[in-house]
Design a protein around this motif. Structure first.
Motif, short mmCIF file in Angstrom:
data_model
loop_
_atom_site.label_atom_id
_atom_site.label_comp_id
_atom_site.label_asym_id
_atom_site.label_seq_id
_atom_site.Cartn_x
_atom_site.Cartn_y
_atom_site.Cartn_z
N ILE B 114 -18.14 -2.09 8.94
CA ILE B 114 -19.51 -2.19 8.42
C ILE B 114 -20.31 -3.12 9.34
O ILE B 114 -19.78 -4.13 9.79
CB ILE B 114 -19.49 -2.73 6.98
CG1 ILE B 114 -18.89 -1.66 6.04
CG2 ILE B 114 -20.88 -3.14 6.50
CD1 ILE B 114 -18.66 -2.14 4.64
N PRO B 115 -21.59 -2.76 9.67
CA PRO B 115 -22.37 -3.59 10.61
C PRO B 115 -22.52 -5.02 10.13
O PRO B 115 -22.55 -5.28 8.93
CB PRO B 115 -23.74 -2.91 10.65
CG PRO B 115 -23.52 -1.54 10.13
CD PRO B 115 -22.35 -1.60 9.20
N GLY B 116 -22.63 -5.92 11.08
CA GLY B 116 -22.84 -7.34 10.78
C GLY B 116 -24.18 -7.57 10.12
O GLY B 116 -25.06 -6.72 10.15
N ARG B 117 -24.32 -8.75 9.52
CA ARG B 117 -25.56 -9.06 8.82
C ARG B 117 -26.43 -9.94 9.69
O ARG B 117 -25.98 -10.99 10.16
CB ARG B 117 -25.24 -9.78 7.50
CG ARG B 117 -26.45 -10.00 6.61
CD ARG B 117 -26.09 -10.84 5.41
NE ARG B 117 -25.10 -10.17 4.54
CZ ARG B 117 -23.91 -10.68 4.24
NH1 ARG B 117 -23.54 -11.84 4.72
NH2 ARG B 117 -23.09 -10.02 3.45
N ARG B 118 -27.63 -9.50 9.97
CA ARG B 118 -28.55 -10.32 10.78
C ARG B 118 -29.97 -9.84 10.56
O ARG B 118 -30.20 -8.74 10.07
CB ARG B 118 -28.19 -10.21 12.27
CG ARG B 118 -28.17 -8.77 12.74
CD ARG B 118 -27.90 -8.67 14.23
NE ARG B 118 -27.70 -7.27 14.60
CZ ARG B 118 -27.86 -6.80 15.82
NH1 ARG B 118 -28.22 -7.60 16.78
NH2 ARG B 118 -27.68 -5.53 16.08
N ILE B 119 -30.93 -10.68 10.94
CA ILE B 119 -32.34 -10.31 10.91
C ILE B 119 -32.54 -9.18 11.91
O ILE B 119 -31.96 -9.21 12.98
CB ILE B 119 -33.21 -11.52 11.35
CG1 ILE B 119 -33.13 -12.64 10.33
CG2 ILE B 119 -34.64 -11.12 11.64
CD1 ILE B 119 -34.05 -12.48 9.17
N ARG B 120 -33.32 -8.19 11.53
CA ARG B 120 -33.59 -7.10 12.47
C ARG B 120 -34.32 -7.67 13.68
O ARG B 120 -35.35 -8.31 13.54
CB ARG B 120 -34.42 -6.02 11.81
CG ARG B 120 -34.61 -4.82 12.70
CD ARG B 120 -35.04 -3.59 11.93
NE ARG B 120 -36.25 -3.85 11.16
CZ ARG B 120 -36.60 -3.16 10.09
NH1 ARG B 120 -35.83 -2.22 9.61
NH2 ARG B 120 -37.73 -3.44 9.45
N GLU B 121 -33.77 -7.45 14.86
CA GLU B 121 -34.36 -8.06 16.06
C GLU B 121 -35.62 -7.32 16.48
O GLU B 121 -35.79 -6.14 16.19
CB GLU B 121 -33.34 -8.09 17.21
CG GLU B 121 -33.13 -6.78 17.92
CD GLU B 121 -32.09 -5.89 17.24
OE1 GLU B 121 -31.46 -5.09 17.94
OE2 GLU B 121 -31.92 -5.99 16.00
N GLY B 122 -36.49 -8.04 17.15
CA GLY B 122 -37.68 -7.41 17.71
C GLY B 122 -37.39 -6.85 19.09
O GLY B 122 -36.25 -6.89 19.56
#
Ligand SMILES: [Zn+2]
Lengths: 686, 363
Positions: B114-122
């Motif tokens: 499952i993908p890691g958790r992070r703020i969606r990057e710009g």
């Protein structure tokens, strides 16, 4: 420009196949874009640069090919003896018509062209009309000289006057449009009125018809600038005007006239009659000196081409050379080359024929360290920081619609004080309404927000760094150009690859974004205060300043404005004068020794109303300047239901000399809070 | 069997009976909670059956009643029983603990795919990404990055660049004008003039920036785009240096196999002039990619990139530079076109629409 391979072979016997011809021409700068079969012929599609009007014909291309192959052109002998009938043509305005020839051909029979002529024209994409018209067209494509045939019997007085048009004179041109002429336009007239717009288009009235018996063939040379101006003013560009405005060959007129007259006699019968050649302004060839042509080639291109070969190439291209006593050479540009005037022009001729592929690849000698724009490193940090915060970089057009005028508050420092008209405006645009050079990036970014919302992308963070404009008071009155940073946020904070949205973006998110952005460029001292900003909602708008300098504003987009964009969710915007910010001094980090004694923190809450500013508490404490109180920070803001809220702050106490004891901290803390209470009439909650 | 032996045996049997349900743990311990309960029971059992107060420990006190000659044997027997009890308990404890720790680990097993958790990057704009790459290359080659005005006088946009009034390039209706009569620069060559005036010569500069032409937007045109202009003026600069420099940075950008080609051309501000092409980065110059006609180079193997040449002596003179002493080369190209080629972007208008579905593709 289409060139027939068979036709070209009649001018230069190349012995090459069509593709080889194409390769050779491309090599010397006549870029052949395609070779297309056409019956038993091939058509070369050549993309010519604007400096080479001399190549707008088969003879012109043939001349280049002959220089490449060192293989002489096949030229016809030309001898036309002018008759004494000088009354046939009169040039009144020789400044616009240096030379004019007229040939009369009598008893012609206008009719269809023979098949070979039809085929030739068809090969290069031209349509056959009748034999006389086709011949003038054919000769233009062969020799590069436009010409015009009149029905001699329709010329009033049977003669030609070359003069500027009289005010209000009109002519119906061949395309059956009536055109009003002005006094700057050169016309070819009969005894009474214009019968052609010189070098642009003939008149319908005097044109060749099936009934024409006697033809007057005009072959002339016109002033380039005047043809261009007339063509622009009338919005009428023709094959003739295209060639005349770029430059034709004033010494090629007799050849072209003779070629056409011979073909008319051959294909339409008739006999050649009077020939008039008025060379009103003598041609003076352009001559210039070159001390060492081979040296110049070496100096500019690095190519070693010996002097003999240099001269061979130039002579083959028609450029004359003669040796002076001191060994230098005087070169003479041929009448068909309007682009040869200085030694560097000769260097190009030699280099392209010697071959650019022969020029070596070398790096210039080392020079010193490269350098970025002084602000580039900070701008890179800024961009990277914003991208890390989830912002996507946008680029919008510099011109925006006039309807945005006055809608957005322009950030400080863009518009000067004394200007009455602040906006820079374009004379016209290619995008409807986009006449203003933007004074703000916001209109562009808000359009982009709408674009994305239309695509169902509701969670957006965009930023743009770019120039804005206002009318100038500076050097030569040039407009002011300054760089802005603009950020737009709406929707929710999103985690990557998660369907579930995070918290809705609010004021403090864009403020945090801006704070982080300013930190990234080394601006740590920004101050935010409540402000009324035209495009921002009252109560959620702040002006930003650093020291005494106002740098911009941020907040929530005004409701009415948002409704105009059909935004159904709050949109937060920030706009900052980046030019101003990047001029502010930046300080290097200064080390402070690490604390040797522990600190004591005290949190304290106040009940305040909505207009109260957190900053005022901080100020009220810091201005008491207590040595032990090291930091005042924000902890929490709890919104109550009745308009009040509870604001919690944290004070940090520490000494550099000793571990503080409880009683000491209590005393200082109480004293500071007392000061706050006295100044702001707010009481800490216990 | 003596009475005493019987007593010891009873103690042992009592233990065996109590311990019975722990004897074969694998058959009835399944859930984690049950296993943990068992472990607690086991530790209670351990307290009762081992240690000083346990029955077997008490049995040792019976040694006094044993005949002296049998005491040693008795002692050994009791110790054996005591050891046996302790061993069984310990074995059960070990098994249970292992089971519990395994069960705990199993119950916290994660799906690591499952993908890691992070703020969606710009994302940076592709034009910025490419501009920065090219700036880096040229700074490493000793160039200074320059920028200047986007709105210019006719002098800087035309006259100083050897495009006098009446020149076709000037009247081509390509240029935007403000109502005050200023031109939106139609090429970054304006920076050549400003930079030479400001810095003097010798110099090496690279000027990226926005330029404007009155083209109606379509798939391959936008009325605003970005150019990069390079200029090198020094004593003894030749076209060989131009070729070397252009080839070098294209190799640095597209890889060491990149080949550059120069074709004669015409620009008012250079003499001699050349257009430059480079071998296609996708098909390596073969014109064929994946068995099909290569897209970026349209099957030709070459990509046309920009214009270049030796700075025209009139341009040098306009900047107060003596063309008899100094020579220089200049080159320029469009960033949108280059970006479009590199990423096979079919419609150049996307560059200024700021559709995040487009912008998110670049990194
Ligand atoms: Zn390719």
């Amino acid at each position: 420009m289409n060139i027939s391979y068979n036709w070209l072979n009649e001018i230069v016997d190349s012995g090459l196949d069509p593709q080889q011809v194409a390769d050779q021409l491309t090599r010397v700068g006549l870029a052949v874009e395609g070779v297309h079969p056409h019956g038993d012929d091939f058509v070369l599609d050549i993309d010519l640069t604007s400096n080479r009007p001399d190549c707008l014909s088969h003879r012109g291309i043939g001349r280049e090919l002959s220089a490449v192959l060192d293989n002489a052109m096949i030229d016809r002998e030309v001898s036309a003896v002018p008759s004494s009938d000088a009354g046939l043509v009169e040039i009144e305005d020789a400044d616009l018509c240096n030379r004019f020839t007229a040939r009369v051909i009598r008893n012609v029979k206008v009719g269809p062209s023979p098949q070979w002529l039809v085929d030739r024209l068809e090969a290069i994409g031209e349509r056959s009309i009748n034999n006389v018209a086709d011949i003038t067209n054919y000769v233009m494509h062969e020799l590069g000289q436009p010409m015009h045939a009149f029905d001699l019997d329709k010329l009033s007085g049977g003669r030609i006057v070359v003069r500027r048009a009289r005010s209000g004179e009109k002519i119906q041109t061949l395309d059956e449009v009536e055109r009003v002429l002005d006094t700057d336009m050169l016309t070819i007239c009969d005894a009474e009125s214009p019968v052609a717009i010189g070098g642009v288009m003939g008149g319908l009235e005097s044109s060749i018809t099936d009934a024409t018996v006697n033809v007057l063939l005009e072959v002339a040379y016109f002033d380039r600038g005047n043809i261009r101006a007339t063509s622009r003013k009338l919005n009428l560009a023709t094959e003739a005007s295209y060639r005349f405005e770029r430059g034709t060959d004033v010494l090629n007129l007799v050849r072209a006239s003779e070629r056409a007259a011979d073909l008319i006699r051959e294909l339409a019968g008739g006999e050649k009659a009077e020939f008039v050649d008025i060379f009103a302004v003598p041609f003076v060839p352009r001559s210039f000196l070159s001390n060492d042509i081979a040296g110049a080639v070496k100096r500019l291109t690095g190519l070693s081409v010996d002097r003999t070969e240099c001269i061979r190439i130039l002579n083959a291209l028609g450029i004359g050379s003669s040796q002076n006593e001191d060994g230098s050479l005087t070169f003479t540009a041929p009448s068909w080359r309007h682009d040869i005037a200085i030694e560097e022009d000769l260097v190009e001729e030699i280099a392209r024929h010697a071959g650019y592929e022969k020029i070596a690849e070398e790096l210039p000698p080392a020079f010193g360290a490269g350098e970025y724009q002084p602000t580039e490193r900070r701008e890179r940090r800024l961009r990277a920081r914003l991208a890390d915060l989830g912002c996507v970089e946008a680029l919008s057009y510099s011109f925006i619609d006039e309807r945005h005028d006055g809608v957005f508050e322009i950030v400080p420092g863009i518009i000067g004080n004394s200007t009455t008209e602040p906006y820079v405006t374009l004379r016209d645009s290619v995008i409807e309404g986009a006449l203003r050079m933007r004074p703000s990036i916001l209109p562009g970014l808000l359009d982009s927000v709408r674009t994305n919302l239309n695509h169902k992308r509701r969670d957006l963070k965009l930023f743009e760094i770019g120039k804005v404009f206002s009318t100038g008071e500076g050097e030569e009155g040039l407009p002011n150009e300054q760089k802005l940073l603009t950020i737009v946020m709406t929707g929710s904070e999103s985690l990557s690859d998660r369907a579930k949205p995070g918290n809705q973006v609010e004021f403090f998110d864009i403020k945090g974004g801006l704070e982080a952005a300013l930190d990234a460029v080394g601006c740590y001292e920004a101050v935010y205060r409540t402000a009324n900003v035209k495009h921002l909602r009252i109560g959620q708008a702040a002006a930003v300043s650093v020291g005494e300098v106002e740098i911009g504003h941020l907040g929530r987009l005004d409701d009415e404005l948002a409704a105009g964009y059909k935004f159904k969710q709050p949109v937060y915007v920030a706009e900052i004068n980046l030019t101003t910010v990047l001029k502010l001094p930046t300080a290097n980090a200064a080390y402070k020794p690490l604390p040797r004694f522990p600190s004591v923190v005290r949190d304290v809450s106040f009940i305040v109303d909505r207009t109260f500013a957190f900053d005022s508490i901080r100020t009220a404490i810091t201005e008491q300047a207590n040595d032990l109180c090291r930091k005042v920070s924000f902890v929490d803001n709890f919104e109550g239901k009745d308009g009040d809220r509870s604001l919690t702050i944290r004070l940090e106490y520490r000494s550099d000399e000793r571990t503080l004891v409880e009683e000491e901290v209590e005393a200082v803390h109480a004293s500071l809070l007392k000061g706050v209470e006295q100044k702001l009439q707010i009481r800490p909650q216990m | 069997m003596s009475e005493i032996d019987r007593q010891v045996d009873e103690i042992r049997e009592a233990f065996e009976q109590e311990f019975g349900r722990f004897a074969d743990l694998s058959t009835d311990v399944s859930a984690l909670a049950e296993a943990e309960a068992r472990l607690r029971e086991l530790s209670e059992l351990k307290i009762r059956h081992t240690g000083k107060k346990s029955p077997i420990s008490g049995a040792m006190k019976l040694i006094g009643k044993v005949a002296p000659e049998d005491r040693a044997a008795f002692g050994q027997m009791v110790q054996a029983v005591e050891k046996g009890i302790a061993a069984k308990i310990e074995e059960a404890e070990t098994k249970l603990s292992a089971f519990i720790s395994n069960a705990k680990i199993e119950s916290e097993r994660l799906d690591v795919t499952i993908p890691g958790r992070r703020i969606r990057e710009g994302h940076l704009h592709p034009i910025t990404i490419l501009r920065q790459k090219i700036e880096d290359i040229f700074v490493s080659m000793g160039y200074a990055i320059e920028d200047d005005r986007e709105i210019e006088t006719d002098y800087y946009n035309f006259d100083a660049l050897n495009i006098p009034e009446g020149h076709p390039a000037r009247e081509s209706q390509d240029t935007f004008y403000t109502t005050e009569g200023f031109a939106l620069r139609s090429q970054t060559s304006t920076v050549q003039i400003r930079a030479m005036e400001r810095r003097g010569v010798p110099l090496r500069i690279l000027a990226p920036g926005r330029v404007f032409r009155r083209d109606t937007p379509d798939m391959t045109h936008t009325p605003m785009f970005h150019q990069i202009e390079g200029l090198c003026v020094d004593k003894g600069i030749t076209m060989a240096h131009l070729k070397g420099t252009v080839s070098e940075w294209l190799r640095l950008l597209f890889g060491p196999e990149t080949v550059t080609r120069f074709r004669p051309s015409y620009f008012p501000f250079t003499e001699p002039s050349a257009e430059f092409d480079f071998s296609c980065f996708k098909c390596g110059g073969t014109g064929i990619f994946d068995g099909e006609r290569c897209r970026p180079c349209k099957g030709s193997g070459w990509i046309e990139l920009g214009g270049s040449g030796m700075v025209h002596p009139n341009v040098l003179r306009a900047c107060g530079v003596d063309p008899a002493v100094y020579s220089g080369f200049a080159f320029g190209f469009g960033l949108e076109r280059m970006t479009a080629l590199m990423y096979s972007i079919d419609d150049i208008r996307h560059m200024f629409e700021n559709d995040v579905r487009f912008l998110e593709q670049f990194r």
